[in-house]
Design an enzyme around this catalytic site. Structure first.
Site, mmCIF file in Angstrom:
data_model
loop_
_atom_site.group_PDB
_atom_site.id
_atom_site.type_symbol
_atom_site.label_atom_id
_atom_site.label_comp_id
_atom_site.label_asym_id
_atom_site.label_seq_id
_atom_site.Cartn_x
_atom_site.Cartn_y
_atom_site.Cartn_z
ATOM 1 N N HIS A 1 -17.488 47.381 17.466
ATOM 2 C CA HIS A 1 -18.668 47.089 18.280
ATOM 3 C C HIS A 1 -19.916 47.704 17.657
ATOM 4 O O HIS A 1 -19.823 48.614 16.824
ATOM 5 C CB HIS A 1 -18.493 47.619 19.713
ATOM 6 C CG HIS A 1 -18.428 49.111 19.787
ATOM 7 N ND1 HIS A 1 -17.262 49.825 19.668
ATOM 8 C CD2 HIS A 1 -19.414 50.043 19.978
ATOM 9 C CE1 HIS A 1 -17.511 51.124 19.777
ATOM 10 N NE2 HIS A 1 -18.814 51.273 19.956
ATOM 11 N N SER B 1 -23.102 49.768 18.897
ATOM 12 C CA SER B 1 -23.585 50.513 20.057
ATOM 13 C C SER B 1 -25.063 50.256 20.308
ATOM 14 O O SER B 1 -25.872 50.186 19.374
ATOM 15 C CB SER B 1 -23.370 52.022 19.846
ATOM 16 O OG SER B 1 -22.001 52.332 19.805
ATOM 17 N N TYR C 1 -30.732 56.942 20.192
ATOM 18 C CA TYR C 1 -31.300 57.759 19.121
ATOM 19 C C TYR C 1 -32.639 57.195 18.657
ATOM 20 O O TYR C 1 -32.848 55.986 18.660
ATOM 21 C CB TYR C 1 -30.338 57.799 17.930
ATOM 22 C CG TYR C 1 -28.939 58.200 18.315
ATOM 23 C CD1 TYR C 1 -28.616 59.540 18.544
ATOM 24 C CD2 TYR C 1 -27.940 57.246 18.469
ATOM 25 C CE1 TYR C 1 -27.332 59.904 18.915
ATOM 26 C CE2 TYR C 1 -26.649 57.608 18.835
ATOM 27 C CZ TYR C 1 -26.366 58.938 19.056
ATOM 28 O OH TYR C 1 -25.096 59.298 19.442
ATOM 29 N N PRO D 1 -32.930 54.329 15.238
ATOM 30 C CA PRO D 1 -31.482 54.088 15.149
ATOM 31 C C PRO D 1 -31.093 53.256 13.934
ATOM 32 O O PRO D 1 -31.879 52.447 13.431
ATOM 33 C CB PRO D 1 -31.178 53.324 16.443
ATOM 34 C CG PRO D 1 -32.455 52.627 16.768
ATOM 35 C CD PRO D 1 -33.546 53.573 16.347
ATOM 36 N N PHE E 1 -28.452 50.657 13.470
ATOM 37 C CA PHE E 1 -27.450 49.861 14.165
ATOM 38 C C PHE E 1 -26.333 49.502 13.181
ATOM 39 O O PHE E 1 -26.598 49.018 12.073
ATOM 40 C CB PHE E 1 -28.081 48.597 14.739
ATOM 41 C CG PHE E 1 -29.119 48.878 15.789
ATOM 42 C CD1 PHE E 1 -28.741 49.259 17.071
ATOM 43 C CD2 PHE E 1 -30.464 48.791 15.488
ATOM 44 C CE1 PHE E 1 -29.684 49.524 18.043
ATOM 45 C CE2 PHE E 1 -31.426 49.057 16.448
ATOM 46 C CZ PHE E 1 -31.038 49.432 17.731
ATOM 47 N N HIS E 2 -25.113 49.732 13.586
ATOM 48 C CA HIS E 2 -24.002 49.532 12.668
ATOM 49 C C HIS E 2 -22.713 49.227 13.421
ATOM 50 O O HIS E 2 -22.595 49.496 14.609
ATOM 51 C CB HIS E 2 -23.801 50.775 11.794
ATOM 52 C CG HIS E 2 -23.414 51.999 12.584
ATOM 53 N ND1 HIS E 2 -24.352 52.774 13.234
ATOM 54 C CD2 HIS E 2 -22.208 52.555 12.846
ATOM 55 C CE1 HIS E 2 -23.732 53.769 13.859
ATOM 56 N NE2 HIS E 2 -22.432 53.655 13.636
#
Length: 230
Positions: free
Chosen positions: A85, A87, A167, A170, A172-173
């Site tokens: 997923h 986050s 955060y 961020p 995204f990963h």
């Protein structure tokens, strides 16, 4: 109050408490594979996070196995993550009676977003806040601005309940593998070799790094909520 009446009241109280549905702390998957909880289990408080779900094709899983083999050849044992997923929030503590209100707020804030595509185009290394686990993740490039806007809306919902936001700046990963402990420095030394495996995979499976985002998910304890995009 007589002893008999007090005992009846006490029994009714225990019966009511048993009827409250809460996630079973003993069965928390975060306790498996050396993982630890982000915070201690509290009655009436549910671990909650918002994310984009990804169901990987078989070819993607084969690529993850190749990444694990390269890491193992350098003495680093990685394990495939339990669920894939991206986050959109931290894992936060949400009180049971807040859940319907929080879900309604998410639904209202996310209702204006349309479906979009995310492309994962490079590997990077991440650690959890407690520095008890290190992750190998695929960074999102295409679709980043849309992810950022959605995360901002999720932050607005969290702020309504005075919960920690996502955060700053961020990355995204999609985490694909992890190991116990703080291993960022060790994995970064072999990151170039790992990226070769990933890029070779993309050359022969050009679509497997793309995610067509049609819904946003929110998991609170053992409850799953989904929000379809336009």
């Amino acid at each position: 109050m007589t002893n008999a009446l007090f005992f009846q009241c006490l029994m009714k109280f225990h019966k009511c408490m048993k009827n409250i549905t809460e996630p079973d702390a003993k069965n928390d998957p975060n306790k498996h594979g050396g993982k630890i909880r982000s915070f201690p289990h509290e009655r009436g408080v549910w671990a909650t996070y918002v994310y984009i779900q990804y169901k990987p094709p078989e070819e993607f899983l084969e690529m993850v196995e190749e990444l694990k083999k390269v890491s193992e050849s350098h003495g680093i044992i990685l394990n495939t993550v339990e669920d894939f997923h991206i986050s959109l929030s931290r894992t936060v503590k949400l009180r049971h009676h807040w859940i319907p209100l929080f879900v309604d707020s998410l639904k209202a804030h996310l209702s204006y977003f349309s479906r979009f595509k995310v492309a994962l185009q490079s590997l990077d290394v991440y650690e959890n806040e407690e520095k008890t686990r290190t992750f190998l993740g695929l960074k999102a490039h295409t679709g980043f601005e849309k992810l950022e806007k959605i995360a901002d809306k999720v932050d607005s919902c969290l702020l309504e309940f005075k919960l920690p936001t996502f955060y700053q700046n961020p990355s995204f990963h999609l985490s694909c593998a992890s190991c116990i402990g703080s291993k960022t420095e060790e994995i970064e030394k072999i990151l170039a070799d790992l990226n070769v495996v990933f890029q070779l995979f993309l050359n022969s499976h050009s679509k497997c790094n793309q995610i067509w985002v049609t819904k946003i998910c929110c998991k609170s304890g053992n409850k799953l909520f989904t929000f379809s995009l336009k």
